[in-house]
Enzyme design. Sequence first.
Site, PDB file in Angstrom:
ATOM      1  N   CYS C 416      47.543  32.786  41.421  1.00 38.72           N
ATOM      2  CA  CYS C 416      46.675  33.069  40.290  1.00 38.72           C
ATOM      3  C   CYS C 416      46.660  31.969  39.240  1.00 38.72           C
ATOM      4  CB  CYS C 416      47.045  34.395  39.664  1.00 38.72           C
ATOM      5  SG  CYS C 416      48.758  34.468  39.168  1.00 38.72           S
ATOM      6  N   HIS C 460      50.812  37.883  36.386  1.00 40.34           N
ATOM      7  CA  HIS C 460      49.474  37.400  36.709  1.00 40.34           C
ATOM      8  C   HIS C 460      48.992  36.479  35.589  1.00 40.34           C
ATOM      9  CE1 HIS C 460      45.824  37.461  38.962  1.00 40.34           C
ATOM     10  NE2 HIS C 460      45.089  38.009  37.991  1.00 40.34           N
ATOM     11  N   ASP C 476      38.570  36.868  35.700  1.00 41.84           N
ATOM     12  CA  ASP C 476      39.722  36.643  36.578  1.00 41.84           C
ATOM     13  C   ASP C 476      39.275  35.875  37.807  1.00 41.84           C
ATOM     14  OD1 ASP C 476      42.007  36.611  37.994  1.00 41.84           O
ATOM     15  OD2 ASP C 476      42.394  38.772  37.901  1.00 41.84           O
TER      16      ASP C 476
END
Lengths: 330, 309, 680
Positions: C416, C460, C476
């Site tokens: 991520c 994250h 995201d």
Amino acid sequence: MGAAAEVTQRTPGSPGGRFGRWLERRIPAARSVTLDQRRIFIFPSLPGLFFLLLLLLILLTAINYQNNMAYAVAFLLATLFIIAILHTYANLAGLSLHAVSATSAFPGQQSEFTLRLERGRRASHFGLRLAWPGGSDTQVSLVDRDSAELALFVPVGTRGWHHPGRLLLESSYPLGLLRCWTWVDLDLRALVYPQPLASSVLPGGSSERPEGATVPVSGSDDFHGFREYRRGDSLRQVYWKGLARGLALQTKHYAAFADHSAWLDWEAFPGIPVEQRLSHLCYWALQYERGGEDYGLRLPGTEIAPARGEAQLARVLTALALFRIGEQRQ
Amino acid sequence: MEIQGAIDSAVAEVGTVLLGKEAQVRLALCCLLSRGHLLIEDLPGMGKTTLSHALAEVLGLSYKRVQFTSDLLPADILGVSVYDRTDASFSFHPGPIFTQVLLADEINRTTPRTQSALLEAMAEGQVTIEGETRPLPEPFFVIATQNPIDQSGTYPLPESQLDRFLMRLQLGYPDPQAERQMFLSKHSGQFRSGALRRCLSPQQLTGFRDAVTRVHVADSLLDYLQRLVAFTRQSREFAVGLSPRGALALLDCARTWAHMNGRAHVVPEDLQAVLAPVAGHRLIPSGDYAGDGQALVDLLQRSVDVIGR
Amino acid sequence: MSVPFGAASLIPRNALVWIILSQFALLLPHLGRLPVWVVLVYLLTAVWRLLVYQGRVSFPGRWVRIALIGAGFAAVFFSYGNLLGLEPTVALLLTAFALKLLELIRRKDAYVVIFLGYFICVTAFLFTQDLLLVLYSLFTLLLVTTALVALHRPGEHRFRVDTLRLPALMLAQAFPLMLVLFFLFPRIGPLWTVPVQSHAARTGVSDFMKPGDVSSLSQSDEVAFRVRFAGDIPPRSELYWRGLVFSVLDAGTWRSLRYHELPAAELRAPRLEPSGPELSYSVLMLPTQQNWLYSLRYARSPQSGVLATPDFRLYSPVEVEDQLRYSVNSWPETPLETELSDWRRRTELALPPASNPRSRELALGIRAESPTDAAFVDAVLAYFNRENFVYTLQPTLLSAPEPMDQFLFETRRGFCEHYAFAFTLMMRAAGVPARVVAGYQGGEINPLNRTVIVHQFDAHAWAEVWLEGRGWVRVDPTAAVSPERIELGLEQAVAGEGSFLANSPLSPLRYRGVNWVNMLRLRYDAWTYRWQSWVVGFNSDQQYRLLQDLFGTVRARTFVIIVLASGALVLLPVAWLLLGRHRRRPPDPAERLYLAFCARLARRGLTRGRGEGPRDFCRRVAGTDPALGQWAEEFTAGFEELAYASSGANDGARAQLKGLRRLLQQMPGRAAGASRLVRG
């Protein structure tokens, strides 16, 4: 000597003064005592006080670290302390103490006091400490048995009845953080004989009454043993049973000691103070007993016929010990 | 019931020579059937000897009597080893103790040394003479008598040794009717060996013991027993409470008593029936209690409730 | 046995063994924190003491003891570098605890060791208050107390396990009152500052990020925090737990703005007008040794001690050293910062000059094709989705001087943070204000107590871009590459790779597929949640609420009454148990019935004497009142059968009892004739 004063000694160290009188009312003297809440005292012991300090330390840790589990431990231990009060008390409660006996002794010696400790409803009692102030102390546990007999030694004072005072019974089982104790008066007393004191004057000898110098052999009843048959022995005394079994001919030999008996006489020591007279008489009684001779005692108002043996010695010494001593509490 | 009948006939048989003493005879029988030794304490001429001899007869046991005197030696009771010239060895001459029923008459007349030799044999069921252990016959009962009045020149059994006797009985004077009957009877107090019928067979005797162990003791009864025992230990009238051995003896006799009465379980009355003879000599009144042992037992029985609350 | 008193002050051997056992038990929770030599000291002293007990060696002399203590101090100092922190203090205590065994001769020495043992038990809680540790500590407390009890049983010279029984009973009896005290004892603040854990690792998300940081965190299955929602739990794809905002890219590393970098006008958190549905929840956070707290976006906390930042996060002015519970209200649909200040715009657009030139070029290219900023965002996401980017826990290490160029055009394997980094970089390059947000995404829902468990592997990073009129919008980029990560979680996202918790083969989380293991794990987690929130986190607020719920308004007097009454309530049964004169067994029903029988007869003037047995009494009754005779005999026979002939309760006995009860009711009345006879 007019009114006979009670000559007793209390061992130093047992509770006296106002506390002693209060104890007297609360736990009166008795031959046997069962411990209940009226008689048991309880207070934190020295380790118990340190334990409380430890609790404070843990609590401070809990507060300063804002640590709830440290709080929990502090409270658990504090509660354990409270629960221990009940357990410590229960270790003593229900026990009963019985006076059994006390041996007589000479001044300066130790008298042996025998007690019996019986368990109560609980199956076991641990770590019970018994002590007479000034005397010996002993520790005992009652596990898997109903009672225990214990001997405690207490040094005695001068002639007369010796009261050892109150007996301390204490225990700090199970945690040792609390001390549970009681003072019981078991109403036991030991006889203290006069202090033997040698004297050059021999009291009496076989004086005054000619005490049978010879005792007819047949008249005696005291069987002594066998001896080989000698001519002239009465046939009635032949041990026929033995003969029947194939043993040699024997005669039963009866004790017929015709030795002289001595009188220990109060009047034999004119002009000597009472205690000293008794001491001399005591000395001579022991001497005669050791020498294996019969002896009697004459005190004003008392006369003990001549004999010997332990029973006679005890009779004579008791008479001497209690001479002009008030017979209180008997 | 067969055994009950046998017991009743035995009591009746003894009753023909010892008149008006049925209760005592039953208790004595109970003592022997419980494998215990019996102490009879009474004045001379009350039928102590008759009772013991008659008991041996109806049980079919061998019987010997030893008059205890001050010059009696342990060897006189136990026996001695004698050198036999003919085969040049020692042979053992058993004393009167080698019998099934031994009457130790006036046991308090003899020296403590002889007394303790007998008491030891009673406790162990065997005698050790010159290092050799010899078993006593099976069963082995001692019936000892003691004269409570004439105490001069006697050695009363120490209280700790009284515990060796399961029961202590007093015969007492017969009631007038029985006494009258005695005057008229042809025995006139004389008792001859073999005069009585044997009432219990050896099998019955051993079977009886087994049956007694099967007598049921309920919790309620054990509670009652424990209350009795606790009372003797706690109450101030008692100098010494009932020992665990004493309590066990009490239960044992109550069981035998129940079985003698044809019951398979013990009821409180059984316990009460044997309370006086079993506990009487084991309880010592404390100094400040005026009554004697018998009064003490009465007090005990009156004070402890049969039913638990 | 009777022992002279002098010998009684010695330590029974049974107690010695219990002391040594409890010493080792107390050492165990500290093992991970201690240098190895402490364990060796324990073994050495225990062996030495046992040899003394066997008579093979003697107690060490005074100088040896002093030397050992000196060596202990020195060893602690060399192991930790100081003597004042929490760990060295505990190590010192434990060393002293072990060495004291070498002078354990009299009873008072044993008291020292045992009291020290109680304290050492407490020190374990200063590191963690985990449920399992607490249960274990109960056991060690039992051992220490057993040693104390064994110490007071003179003459026990063999080790006895049954010594445990009494202390176990006592602790069980002490437990209820402990609970009362625990919940009622007033909680006050710390009195002075104390040494704290110095070596404790800072766990969780850190305040800077470079590629590879988050993926390493994802190897941990530790719990970061637990959340309980007042209402329904939102879908997991909405659970973006914001912790940090990284606005500065500095030498290949994203970091947050420092306090001193903020101009005075930007220091205060803007207060927004909330709009949209409200979420209300409480977070129970485990210690991180950091300041930031986690929340869903636009969060406010009513709690004092939880502050808001200008970038709409929550933080605590003190580091979270202990577990922290805070309640939050969130309005996820509230637009954040629709007006952007010049300083803010400048900051959120800043990029190190001339870094990652290819990436910038790509961004400018895509921006040129997009009509609006929003379309540009979509186009970049589409680019990530279209090209063959791989979402992986094992990204290729980026080593080039221009890491994002290497990532976007060569390796294309990333976690991520790689995507958040690359995306934010491209946004800024094209003139769209953007920043990286770090925190946790998702979480596991425990169906047993409706909590969301957020683990470290849920860590994250994502991005926020500022769009005209909409304020900061969450984007995201990982979702564009791997939608499973957001919808289903990390485990599903990397399922093909087999890299989930690859370093912890025993973690129960790896066995979520096995149903019962999973249930057990969730059950334990539910307990832990309760434990952490109710016991470990119990504080004065909760205490006040509890008292109010239970007893209404709490005044000082009521409080004292409550404490005393509950104390009495707890202690009285124990006292009764120990001291009461109660029977050995409950009263026999048959005997009770018989007493009723006696009571009835007593009313007729026939009183049973205390020592009168049933048969004797029955005979007397029959003799005095023949009318009652038969009935009394029947009843007595029945009673005797029940009380003395039968053994124990069974069905037969129950039936008999019933019959007897009926018989009791059938007592013959006073016959008229008979009574007249008596009166006449």
